[in-house]
Motif scaffolding. Sequence first.
Motif, mmCIF file in Angstrom:
data_model
loop_
_atom_site.group_PDB
_atom_site.id
_atom_site.type_symbol
_atom_site.label_atom_id
_atom_site.label_comp_id
_atom_site.label_asym_id
_atom_site.label_seq_id
_atom_site.Cartn_x
_atom_site.Cartn_y
_atom_site.Cartn_z
ATOM 1 N N MET A 1 -28.302 -25.389 -20.330
ATOM 2 C CA MET A 1 -28.271 -24.719 -21.602
ATOM 3 C C MET A 1 -28.044 -25.691 -22.742
ATOM 4 N N SER A 2 -27.703 -26.907 -22.416
ATOM 5 C CA SER A 2 -27.435 -27.883 -23.474
ATOM 6 C C SER A 2 -28.688 -28.172 -24.299
ATOM 7 N N ALA A 3 -29.864 -27.803 -23.788
ATOM 8 C CA ALA A 3 -31.104 -27.998 -24.537
ATOM 9 C C ALA A 3 -31.231 -27.016 -25.698
ATOM 10 N N LEU A 4 -30.413 -25.978 -25.698
ATOM 11 C CA LEU A 4 -30.475 -24.967 -26.753
ATOM 12 C C LEU A 4 -29.593 -25.357 -27.928
ATOM 13 N N SER A 5 -29.981 -24.898 -29.107
ATOM 14 C CA SER A 5 -29.142 -25.123 -30.283
ATOM 15 C C SER A 5 -27.813 -24.396 -30.086
ATOM 16 N N THR A 6 -26.803 -24.818 -30.817
ATOM 17 C CA THR A 6 -25.479 -24.203 -30.716
ATOM 18 C C THR A 6 -25.560 -22.699 -30.976
ATOM 19 N N GLU A 7 -26.308 -22.306 -31.996
ATOM 20 C CA GLU A 7 -26.443 -20.882 -32.331
ATOM 21 C C GLU A 7 -27.078 -20.100 -31.186
ATOM 22 N N HIS A 8 -28.181 -20.599 -30.665
ATOM 23 C CA HIS A 8 -28.881 -19.880 -29.601
ATOM 24 C C HIS A 8 -28.096 -19.889 -28.294
ATOM 25 N N ARG A 9 -27.435 -20.974 -27.997
ATOM 26 C CA ARG A 9 -26.579 -21.028 -26.809
ATOM 27 C C ARG A 9 -25.492 -19.963 -26.920
ATOM 28 N N GLY A 10 -24.895 -19.865 -28.106
ATOM 29 C CA GLY A 10 -23.850 -18.872 -28.331
ATOM 30 C C GLY A 10 -24.348 -17.453 -28.156
ATOM 31 N N ARG A 11 -25.568 -17.180 -28.613
ATOM 32 C CA ARG A 11 -26.126 -15.836 -28.457
ATOM 33 C C ARG A 11 -26.334 -15.492 -26.993
ATOM 34 N N LEU A 12 -26.773 -16.454 -26.201
ATOM 35 C CA LEU A 12 -26.924 -16.194 -24.764
ATOM 36 C C LEU A 12 -25.561 -16.060 -24.086
ATOM 37 N N LEU A 13 -24.631 -16.916 -24.461
ATOM 38 C CA LEU A 13 -23.301 -16.842 -23.845
ATOM 39 C C LEU A 13 -22.612 -15.517 -24.123
ATOM 40 N N ASP A 14 -22.973 -14.865 -25.233
ATOM 41 C CA ASP A 14 -22.406 -13.552 -25.552
ATOM 42 C C ASP A 14 -22.755 -12.497 -24.508
ATOM 43 N N ILE A 15 -23.852 -12.700 -23.773
ATOM 44 C CA ILE A 15 -24.246 -11.701 -22.777
ATOM 45 C C ILE A 15 -23.918 -12.145 -21.344
ATOM 46 N N ALA A 16 -23.209 -13.240 -21.206
ATOM 47 C CA ALA A 16 -22.883 -13.781 -19.874
ATOM 48 C C ALA A 16 -21.591 -13.169 -19.340
ATOM 49 N N ARG A 17 -21.490 -13.188 -18.021
ATOM 50 C CA ARG A 17 -20.234 -12.819 -17.373
ATOM 51 C C ARG A 17 -19.985 -13.821 -16.253
ATOM 52 N N LEU B 1 -33.438 -10.436 -26.093
ATOM 53 C CA LEU B 1 -32.955 -11.348 -27.137
ATOM 54 C C LEU B 1 -34.065 -12.306 -27.565
ATOM 55 N N CYS B 2 -34.785 -12.833 -26.591
ATOM 56 C CA CYS B 2 -35.862 -13.787 -26.873
ATOM 57 C C CYS B 2 -37.009 -13.132 -27.636
ATOM 58 N N GLU B 3 -37.317 -11.886 -27.302
ATOM 59 C CA GLU B 3 -38.395 -11.171 -28.000
ATOM 60 C C GLU B 3 -37.995 -10.850 -29.438
ATOM 61 N N ALA B 4 -36.719 -10.557 -29.654
ATOM 62 C CA ALA B 4 -36.242 -10.199 -30.999
ATOM 63 C C ALA B 4 -36.134 -11.415 -31.916
ATOM 64 N N ASP B 5 -35.961 -12.596 -31.343
ATOM 65 C CA ASP B 5 -35.807 -13.822 -32.129
ATOM 66 C C ASP B 5 -36.771 -14.873 -31.578
ATOM 67 N N PRO B 6 -37.950 -15.024 -32.213
ATOM 68 C CA PRO B 6 -38.949 -15.963 -31.699
ATOM 69 C C PRO B 6 -38.447 -17.403 -31.569
ATOM 70 N N TRP B 7 -37.528 -17.841 -32.425
ATOM 71 C CA TRP B 7 -37.005 -19.205 -32.311
ATOM 72 C C TRP B 7 -36.142 -19.348 -31.060
ATOM 73 N N LEU B 8 -35.343 -18.348 -30.794
ATOM 74 C CA LEU B 8 -34.564 -18.339 -29.555
ATOM 75 C C LEU B 8 -35.512 -18.312 -28.365
ATOM 76 N N GLY B 9 -36.510 -17.439 -28.428
ATOM 77 C CA GLY B 9 -37.487 -17.346 -27.340
ATOM 78 C C GLY B 9 -38.188 -18.666 -27.070
ATOM 79 N N ARG B 10 -38.540 -19.374 -28.134
ATOM 80 C CA ARG B 10 -39.204 -20.673 -27.969
ATOM 81 C C ARG B 10 -38.265 -21.676 -27.308
ATOM 82 N N GLU B 11 -37.022 -21.732 -27.783
ATOM 83 C CA GLU B 11 -36.061 -22.678 -27.190
ATOM 84 C C GLU B 11 -35.810 -22.370 -25.719
ATOM 85 N N VAL B 12 -35.665 -21.092 -25.396
ATOM 86 C CA VAL B 12 -35.426 -20.709 -24.001
ATOM 87 C C VAL B 12 -36.648 -21.054 -23.154
#
Length: 139
Positions: free
Chosen positions: A1-17, A102-113
């Motif tokens: 996940m380190s390849a993701l920007s801090t913002e996008h990493r945080g958005r994914l981590l919000d849905i992790a358990r 999440l990726c569909e709602a935010d194309p920049w996040l989707g591209r990074e992922v």
Amino acid sequence: MSALSTEHRGRLLDIAREVRFEQGARILDEGGVPDRFWIVRTGLVTLDLRVPGRRAAVVDSLSHGELVGWSWLFPPSGWQLGAEAMTPVRALEFDAARARRLCEADPWLGREVAMWVGSVLAHRLRAARTRLPAMYAPH
């Protein structure tokens, strides 16, 4: 996940358990439904590939910070590899459908992922291409 920007990493981590797997536990099986994926926190996970007439061939091993499962990004396919906990494992687990939304709602996040998962996929393919001929070549 380190390849993701801090913002996008945080958005994914919000849905992790956080989850745990005991040593020897199957995390996923080749052909199964890719409805989640994991990031290893601690422990060792091996990836394997079924080989007809033989036991599964280990094609890679993963540890801290590495992605377990990439097939979730490309529905409706099944898992392309299997995975097993070789030691006790702690991991972050992500719901695949939620991550795709999440990726569909935010194309920049989707591209990074997509770039992150694509680079993982390329690495896994290289690892399998290196290990399999060595394992099954005539001695």
